[in-house]
Motif scaffolding. Structure first.
Motif, mmCIF file in Angstrom:
data_model
loop_
_atom_site.group_PDB
_atom_site.id
_atom_site.type_symbol
_atom_site.label_atom_id
_atom_site.label_comp_id
_atom_site.label_asym_id
_atom_site.label_seq_id
_atom_site.Cartn_x
_atom_site.Cartn_y
_atom_site.Cartn_z
ATOM 1 N N ASP A 57 0.854 -1.183 0.000
ATOM 2 C CA ASP A 57 0.000 0.000 0.000
ATOM 3 C C ASP A 57 0.894 1.239 0.000
ATOM 4 O OD1 ASP A 57 -1.932 1.860 0.218
ATOM 5 O OD2 ASP A 57 -2.733 1.171 2.142
ATOM 6 N N VAL A 58 1.291 1.647 -1.189
ATOM 7 C CA VAL A 58 2.262 2.747 -1.302
ATOM 8 C C VAL A 58 1.703 4.081 -0.809
ATOM 9 C CG1 VAL A 58 3.668 1.776 -3.165
ATOM 10 C CG2 VAL A 58 1.612 3.051 -3.720
ATOM 11 N N THR A 59 0.390 4.231 -0.799
ATOM 12 C CA THR A 59 -0.179 5.509 -0.344
ATOM 13 C C THR A 59 -0.604 5.465 1.125
ATOM 14 O OG1 THR A 59 -2.316 4.842 -1.230
ATOM 15 C CG2 THR A 59 -0.954 6.238 -2.633
ATOM 16 N N ALA A 60 -0.239 4.403 1.830
ATOM 17 C CA ALA A 60 -0.626 4.297 3.244
ATOM 18 C C ALA A 60 -0.182 5.551 3.996
ATOM 19 C CB ALA A 60 0.020 3.064 3.866
ATOM 20 N N GLY A 61 -1.120 6.198 4.655
ATOM 21 C CA GLY A 61 -0.796 7.362 5.487
ATOM 22 C C GLY A 61 -0.515 8.640 4.719
ATOM 23 N N LEU A 62 -0.584 8.600 3.394
ATOM 24 C CA LEU A 62 -0.283 9.820 2.613
ATOM 25 C C LEU A 62 -1.305 10.907 2.947
ATOM 26 C CD1 LEU A 62 1.374 11.224 0.373
ATOM 27 C CD2 LEU A 62 -0.202 10.230 -1.297
ATOM 28 N N LYS A 63 -0.789 12.089 3.300
ATOM 29 C CA LYS A 63 -1.680 13.167 3.744
ATOM 30 C C LYS A 63 -2.573 13.645 2.600
ATOM 31 C CE LYS A 63 1.575 14.827 7.134
ATOM 32 N NZ LYS A 63 2.856 15.495 7.183
ATOM 33 N N GLU A 64 -3.739 14.159 2.962
ATOM 34 C CA GLU A 64 -4.615 14.765 1.962
ATOM 35 C C GLU A 64 -3.849 15.920 1.314
ATOM 36 O OE1 GLU A 64 -8.546 15.504 3.296
ATOM 37 O OE2 GLU A 64 -9.072 16.520 1.436
ATOM 38 N N GLY A 65 -3.926 15.999 0.004
ATOM 39 C CA GLY A 65 -3.171 17.039 -0.702
ATOM 40 C C GLY A 65 -1.730 16.630 -0.956
ATOM 41 N N GLY A 66 -1.385 15.406 -0.569
ATOM 42 C CA GLY A 66 -0.021 14.916 -0.756
ATOM 43 C C GLY A 66 0.287 14.635 -2.222
ATOM 44 N N VAL A 67 1.528 14.235 -2.456
ATOM 45 C CA VAL A 67 1.993 14.059 -3.830
ATOM 46 C C VAL A 67 2.500 12.622 -4.026
ATOM 47 C CG1 VAL A 67 3.607 14.920 -5.581
ATOM 48 C CG2 VAL A 67 2.750 16.470 -3.818
ATOM 49 N N ILE A 68 2.092 12.032 -5.158
ATOM 50 C CA ILE A 68 2.594 10.709 -5.548
ATOM 51 C C ILE A 68 3.443 10.923 -6.799
ATOM 52 C CG2 ILE A 68 1.959 8.401 -6.361
ATOM 53 C CD1 ILE A 68 -0.889 9.027 -5.151
ATOM 54 N N VAL A 69 4.681 10.456 -6.746
ATOM 55 C CA VAL A 69 5.541 10.543 -7.929
ATOM 56 C C VAL A 69 5.869 9.110 -8.317
ATOM 57 C CG1 VAL A 69 7.651 11.529 -8.893
ATOM 58 C CG2 VAL A 69 6.564 12.636 -6.931
ATOM 59 N N ILE A 70 5.508 8.706 -9.527
ATOM 60 C CA ILE A 70 5.672 7.298 -9.883
ATOM 61 C C ILE A 70 6.373 7.120 -11.228
ATOM 62 C CG2 ILE A 70 3.290 7.193 -10.818
ATOM 63 C CD1 ILE A 70 3.253 4.222 -9.869
ATOM 64 N N ASN A 71 7.256 6.138 -11.263
ATOM 65 C CA ASN A 71 7.893 5.698 -12.504
ATOM 66 C C ASN A 71 6.950 4.718 -13.188
ATOM 67 O OD1 ASN A 71 9.540 4.636 -14.519
ATOM 68 N ND2 ASN A 71 10.594 3.235 -13.089
ATOM 69 N N THR A 72 6.488 5.068 -14.370
ATOM 70 C CA THR A 72 5.567 4.182 -15.083
ATOM 71 C C THR A 72 5.621 4.467 -16.576
ATOM 72 O OG1 THR A 72 3.223 3.611 -15.398
ATOM 73 C CG2 THR A 72 3.667 5.808 -14.589
ATOM 74 N N THR A 73 5.276 3.475 -17.352
ATOM 75 C CA THR A 73 5.186 3.692 -18.799
ATOM 76 C C THR A 73 3.818 4.273 -19.155
ATOM 77 O OG1 THR A 73 4.390 1.441 -19.035
ATOM 78 C CG2 THR A 73 6.751 1.789 -19.406
ATOM 79 N N LYS A 74 2.914 4.295 -18.167
ATOM 80 C CA LYS A 74 1.544 4.742 -18.454
ATOM 81 C C LYS A 74 1.401 6.261 -18.349
ATOM 82 C CE LYS A 74 -0.630 0.522 -16.897
ATOM 83 N NZ LYS A 74 -1.437 -0.119 -15.873
ATOM 84 N N ALA A 75 0.423 6.780 -19.061
ATOM 85 C CA ALA A 75 0.086 8.206 -18.944
ATOM 86 C C ALA A 75 -0.772 8.394 -17.704
ATOM 87 C CB ALA A 75 -0.684 8.654 -20.180
ATOM 88 N N VAL A 76 -0.873 9.641 -17.248
ATOM 89 C CA VAL A 76 -1.681 9.939 -16.062
ATOM 90 C C VAL A 76 -3.094 9.364 -16.190
ATOM 91 C CG1 VAL A 76 -2.895 11.816 -14.904
ATOM 92 C CG2 VAL A 76 -0.453 11.970 -15.215
ATOM 93 N N VAL A 77 -3.732 9.567 -17.354
ATOM 94 C CA VAL A 77 -5.132 9.125 -17.501
ATOM 95 C C VAL A 77 -5.266 7.611 -17.346
ATOM 96 C CG1 VAL A 77 -6.060 10.978 -18.910
ATOM 97 C CG2 VAL A 77 -4.870 9.101 -20.021
#
Ligand code: SF4
Ligand code: SF4
Length: 295
Positions: A89-109
């Motif tokens: 659960d990579v977003t465990a405890g992530l504050k509201e308004g927090g930021v996720i930065v991810i390495n992925t081949t996918k687009a945001v959508v």
């Protein structure tokens, strides 16, 4: 940039060998270079290449940092390996308004439905950038560029000196990776998108130790009871039945206890738990086991 009277907490999710520890250290050094307060430290056990690792940063413009504990409620999470979103659960405890930065081949959508919260999402194909600029798919410095773009936690230029000190002649490639990621990172605001149901390891029922290895003489071993350690491997053992004399030495030495006997009496590894350490191949005295690279 206006100074913030707040300690920003970052949690890096990576795998052993991806350089998450180095990223966090470089970020802390760059922040210190700017006159900020910063710390970086990892949290992992006696793991190996491929195993999930956590690394933490705290950065503060004005407030000295006294906490020395793991980051539980991060402002920012950085995910170096996209596969980790399905096993932890990579977003465990992530504050509201927090930021996720991810390495992925996918687009945001295409990836935003994986995250359920009011967060900012920054995506970058760091693996491809790292291959082009550094020549290897080690994404740590690339992800620093994406992190800076998404958060402005430091100035990009402040990384120049720490990169030079850490990488010497290889600093240029890493700096190019960082700058390219800064340019190519795509950012979107999420607003409580409903997460698609995904199969996570938390919901799986793990076999008991004796089910994993009936009649085992090994009382306990490795992490196979907690994790599907098979996800960590970059190599797998294959057995040559022409050479195997069914002595069972490989079975005895496997630290994960994931080798069993098939109906013909030959030994084989459970692919879900074999973590590719190669010990079975080294211990097999008839050279019946060869380690082959994972596809
Ligand atoms: S150690 Fe080698 S010979 Fe012995 S059972 Fe394992 S593979 Fe076969
Ligand atoms: S490589 Fe061999 S010894 Fe290592 S975990 Fe896999 S089966 Fe066990």
């Amino acid at each position: 940039m206006e100074k913030r009277d707040k300690i920003i907490e970052i949690r890096w999710h990576g795998r052993g060998g991806q350089g998450a520890v180095t990223s966090a250290e470089l970020l802390a050094l760059a922040a210190i270079e700017e006159g900020k307060f910063a710390q970086a430290f990892p949290s992992f056990g006696p793991e190996r290449r491929g195993a999930p690792v956590l690394v933490f940063n705290r950065v503060s413009d004005k407030t000295p940092i006294r906490a020395r504990v793991s980051v539980i409620n991060p402002d920012i999470v950085v995910i170096l390996d996209p596969g980790l979103i399905y096993i932890t659960d990579v977003t465990a405890g992530l504050k509201e308004g927090g930021v996720i930065v991810i390495n992925t081949t996918k687009a945001v959508v295409d990836i935003k439905s994986e995250f359920n919260g009011s967060w900012k999402l920054a995506v970058v194909n760091a693996t491809s950038i790292a291959r082009d600029t550094i020549g290897v798919p080690i994404v740590n410095t690339t992800m620093l560029g994406a992190l800076v773009k998404a958060t402005d936690i430091i100035e990009l230029e402040s990384l120049a000196e720490p990169l030079k000190e850490r990488f010497g002649a290889r600093a240029k490639g890493n700096s190019d990776a960082c700058h390219r990621a800064y340019k190519e990172t795509e950012i979107a605001e999420l607003s409580g998108v409903v997460k698609k149901p995904t199969k996570t390891f938390e919901t799986e029922t793990f076999p008991s130790w004796q089910e994993l290895l009936p009649g085992s003489v090994i009382p306990e071993a490795g992490n196979a009871k907690q994790y599907r350690t098979g996800d960590w491997k970059s190599e797998s053992p294959i057995w040559d039945h022409q050479k195997c004399i069914k002595c069972g030495i490989c079975y005895l030495f496997c630290p994960e206890g994931c080798i069993g006997q098939n109906k013909d009496g030959y030994f084989e590894a459970n692919p879900y738990y074999c973590k590719g350490c190669g010990i079975c191949a080294r211990e097999c005295w008839t050279e019946a086991i060869k380690m082959v690279e994972e596809e």
